[in-house]
Design a protein around this motif. Structure first.
Motif, PDB file in Angstrom:
ATOM      1  N   THR A 128       0.847  -1.196   0.000  1.00  0.00           N
ATOM      2  CA  THR A 128       0.000   0.000   0.000  1.00  0.00           C
ATOM      3  C   THR A 128       0.883   1.246   0.000  1.00  0.00           C
ATOM      4  O   THR A 128       1.892   1.307   0.698  1.00  0.00           O
ATOM      5  N   ILE A 129       0.482   2.234  -0.789  1.00  0.00           N
ATOM      6  CA  ILE A 129       1.197   3.501  -0.887  1.00  0.00           C
ATOM      7  C   ILE A 129       0.215   4.622  -0.581  1.00  0.00           C
ATOM      8  O   ILE A 129      -0.745   4.839  -1.331  1.00  0.00           O
ATOM      9  N   GLU A 130       0.421   5.305   0.541  1.00  0.00           N
ATOM     10  CA  GLU A 130      -0.430   6.434   0.929  1.00  0.00           C
ATOM     11  C   GLU A 130       0.319   7.725   0.628  1.00  0.00           C
ATOM     12  O   GLU A 130       1.431   7.936   1.135  1.00  0.00           O
ATOM     13  N   VAL A 131      -0.297   8.579  -0.177  1.00  0.00           N
ATOM     14  CA  VAL A 131       0.359   9.801  -0.629  1.00  0.00           C
ATOM     15  C   VAL A 131      -0.470  11.015  -0.219  1.00  0.00           C
ATOM     16  O   VAL A 131      -1.694  11.028  -0.384  1.00  0.00           O
ATOM     17  N   ALA A 132       0.203  12.023   0.335  1.00  0.00           N
ATOM     18  CA  ALA A 132      -0.415  13.328   0.575  1.00  0.00           C
ATOM     19  C   ALA A 132       0.210  14.318  -0.400  1.00  0.00           C
ATOM     20  O   ALA A 132       1.428  14.512  -0.399  1.00  0.00           O
ATOM     21  N   GLU A 133      -0.628  14.897  -1.257  1.00  0.00           N
ATOM     22  CA  GLU A 133      -0.123  15.806  -2.280  1.00  0.00           C
ATOM     23  C   GLU A 133      -0.123  17.257  -1.778  1.00  0.00           C
ATOM     24  O   GLU A 133      -0.911  17.620  -0.907  1.00  0.00           O
ATOM     25  N   ARG A 134       0.768  18.044  -2.339  1.00  0.00           N
ATOM     26  CA  ARG A 134       0.808  19.469  -2.018  1.00  0.00           C
ATOM     27  C   ARG A 134      -0.352  20.184  -2.699  1.00  0.00           C
ATOM     28  O   ARG A 134      -0.750  19.836  -3.808  1.00  0.00           O
ATOM     29  N   GLU A 135      -0.860  21.217  -1.998  1.00  0.00           N
ATOM     30  CA  GLU A 135      -1.941  22.023  -2.543  1.00  0.00           C
ATOM     31  C   GLU A 135      -1.413  23.428  -2.829  1.00  0.00           C
ATOM     32  O   GLU A 135      -1.039  24.150  -1.910  1.00  0.00           O
ATOM     33  N   PRO A 136      -1.367  23.845  -4.105  1.00  0.00           N
ATOM     34  CA  PRO A 136      -0.930  25.214  -4.395  1.00  0.00           C
ATOM     35  C   PRO A 136      -1.928  26.224  -3.818  1.00  0.00           C
ATOM     36  O   PRO A 136      -3.144  26.016  -3.860  1.00  0.00           O
ATOM     37  N   VAL A 137      -1.386  27.303  -3.269  1.00  0.00           N
ATOM     38  CA  VAL A 137      -2.218  28.378  -2.727  1.00  0.00           C
ATOM     39  C   VAL A 137      -2.028  29.646  -3.535  1.00  0.00           C
ATOM     40  O   VAL A 137      -2.950  30.452  -3.675  1.00  0.00           O
ATOM     41  N   ALA A 138      -0.832  29.824  -4.084  1.00  0.00           N
ATOM     42  CA  ALA A 138      -0.525  31.023  -4.862  1.00  0.00           C
ATOM     43  C   ALA A 138       0.584  30.702  -5.851  1.00  0.00           C
ATOM     44  O   ALA A 138       1.241  29.659  -5.771  1.00  0.00           O
ATOM     45  N   VAL A 139       0.768  31.629  -6.785  1.00  0.00           N
ATOM     46  CA  VAL A 139       1.874  31.566  -7.741  1.00  0.00           C
ATOM     47  C   VAL A 139       2.800  32.729  -7.449  1.00  0.00           C
ATOM     48  O   VAL A 139       2.354  33.883  -7.348  1.00  0.00           O
ATOM     49  N   VAL A 140       4.084  32.441  -7.245  1.00  0.00           N
ATOM     50  CA  VAL A 140       5.074  33.485  -6.952  1.00  0.00           C
ATOM     51  C   VAL A 140       5.878  33.757  -8.216  1.00  0.00           C
ATOM     52  O   VAL A 140       6.465  32.833  -8.797  1.00  0.00           O
ATOM     53  N   ASN A 141       5.891  35.023  -8.625  1.00  0.00           N
ATOM     54  CA  ASN A 141       6.609  35.420  -9.838  1.00  0.00           C
ATOM     55  C   ASN A 141       7.988  35.941  -9.443  1.00  0.00           C
ATOM     56  O   ASN A 141       8.121  37.035  -8.885  1.00  0.00           O
ATOM     57  N   MET A 142       9.013  35.160  -9.721  1.00  0.00           N
ATOM     58  CA  MET A 142      10.393  35.549  -9.425  1.00  0.00           C
ATOM     59  C   MET A 142      11.237  35.535 -10.706  1.00  0.00           C
ATOM     60  O   MET A 142      12.395  35.187 -10.702  1.00  0.00           O
ATOM     61  N   GLY A 143      10.631  35.936 -11.788  1.00  0.00           N
ATOM     62  CA  GLY A 143      11.257  35.752 -13.089  1.00  0.00           C
ATOM     63  C   GLY A 143      10.751  34.459 -13.686  1.00  0.00           C
ATOM     64  O   GLY A 143      10.319  34.403 -14.833  1.00  0.00           O
ATOM     65  N   TYR A 144      10.787  33.391 -12.894  1.00  0.00           N
ATOM     66  CA  TYR A 144      10.099  32.143 -13.183  1.00  0.00           C
ATOM     67  C   TYR A 144       8.912  32.051 -12.232  1.00  0.00           C
ATOM     68  O   TYR A 144       8.932  32.614 -11.125  1.00  0.00           O
ATOM     69  N   LEU A 145       7.885  31.326 -12.652  1.00  0.00           N
ATOM     70  CA  LEU A 145       6.704  31.160 -11.813  1.00  0.00           C
ATOM     71  C   LEU A 145       6.849  29.901 -10.959  1.00  0.00           C
ATOM     72  O   LEU A 145       7.205  28.834 -11.469  1.00  0.00           O
ATOM     73  N   TYR A 146       6.553  30.036  -9.664  1.00  0.00           N
ATOM     74  CA  TYR A 146       6.640  28.914  -8.730  1.00  0.00           C
ATOM     75  C   TYR A 146       5.327  28.778  -7.978  1.00  0.00           C
ATOM     76  O   TYR A 146       4.684  29.776  -7.634  1.00  0.00           O
ATOM     77  N   TYR A 147       4.969  27.535  -7.687  1.00  0.00           N
ATOM     78  CA  TYR A 147       3.821  27.289  -6.820  1.00  0.00           C
ATOM     79  C   TYR A 147       4.230  27.483  -5.361  1.00  0.00           C
ATOM     80  O   TYR A 147       5.310  27.067  -4.935  1.00  0.00           O
ATOM     81  N   LEU A 148       3.316  28.087  -4.588  1.00  0.00           N
ATOM     82  CA  LEU A 148       3.479  28.241  -3.139  1.00  0.00           C
ATOM     83  C   LEU A 148       2.426  27.385  -2.466  1.00  0.00           C
ATOM     84  O   LEU A 148       1.231  27.511  -2.775  1.00  0.00           O
TER      85      LEU A 148
END
Length: 275
Positions: A128-148
């Protein structure tokens, strides 16, 4: 009468007899050899037992009656079951005892969408493999876009196909994070507090905001979705400031295109500057 002037004669000391030296015992090499032999034999026995046990383990691991028959994966939102199984590097038919659960978990956790993973083995043939995924809340623009994510962690650069319908944060750079990681972390967490305030409101809501900007000297400024008008919030006290804005925002909406900015960074007033 005793002659008191006569000196007492000291008794003559007798010469002490020296004790003969104790005879030395001969070294019992046979006893030493027996003890050494016991130690060597014990070590050899332990090594042999370990080797035999390992070989028996390998033999049992290769037997057909302990094979992986079913792989169970928890419910997923972003990733697919096939992606998780591929990351795990296992397949049906693998030897159950040969599965390295820690290694499997580490391989799965390399995916940036994975926040936490638990891998368990249930005999005779289930993994069995139990996975908790990340939930994006915002996008941070630092030249490249990153999920927060909801813990204030930048976890993934956006790629083709990633969703963009999140609040956008500007003003933080990669250089800021490298030079002042703790300060940048605090800024990102404050951003989450501001987003939470906007999500909880029914008057001036998150949908009314197109961008959140941070400036080290001034603090936070939000830009309205209607007209892109900057609303200066400063640092802290977001709930009270947003409540003051909500009281006049609907009346201001028809005039948004004519406004230069709205300043809420006061305790007792609002400044509305027309262009």
């Amino acid at each position: 009468m005793r002659d008191l002037h006569k000196k007492k004669q000291r008794p003559t000391s007798q010469n002490r007899l020296k004790k003969p030296p104790k005879p030395r015992k001969p070294i019992n090499f046979r006893s030493i050899f027996r003890k050494s032999a016991k130690v060597v034999c014990g070590a050899a026995l332990v090594s042999l037992t370990g080797f035999v046990g390992y070989e028996m383990y390998r033999l049992i691991a290769r037997t057909t009656f302990l094979r992986l028959e079913r792989i169970e994966v928890s419910n997923l939102k972003k990733l697919s079951r096939q992606e998780v199984v591929a990351l795990a590097g296992v397949k049906e038919g693998d030897a159950m005892l040969a599965l390295r659960l820690k290694s499997i978990g580490e391989q799965i956790a390399k995916n940036p969408w994975i926040a936490q993973v638990k891998v368990r083995r249930y005999f005779p043939g289930t993994l069995t493999i139990e996975v908790a995924e990340r939930e994006p809340v915002a996008v941070v623009n630092m030249g490249y876009l990153y999920y927060l994510d909801n813990k204030g962690e930048l976890f993934k650069p956006l790629t083709e196909g990633d969703r963009l319908d999140y609040p956008v944060l500007t003003g933080i750079t990669e250089e800021d994070i490298a030079k002042d990681p703790s300060g940048s972390k605090a800024t990102l967490k404050t951003t989450l507090e501001l987003i939470a305030q906007l999500k909880s409101r029914t008057d001036f809501r998150l949908d009314d905001v197109s961008e959140i900007h941070f400036d080290k000297g001034y603090g936070f400024t939000i830009f309205t979705a209607s007209g892109g008008v900057p609303v200066k919030l400063g640092n802290g006290g977001f709930s009270e400031k947003l409540s003051r804005l909500a009281r006049i925002y609907r009346d201001l909406q028809p005039q948004m295109s004519a406004l230069e900015y709205i300043d809420l960074d006061y305790s007792d007033k609002i400044i509305v500057k027309k262009a």
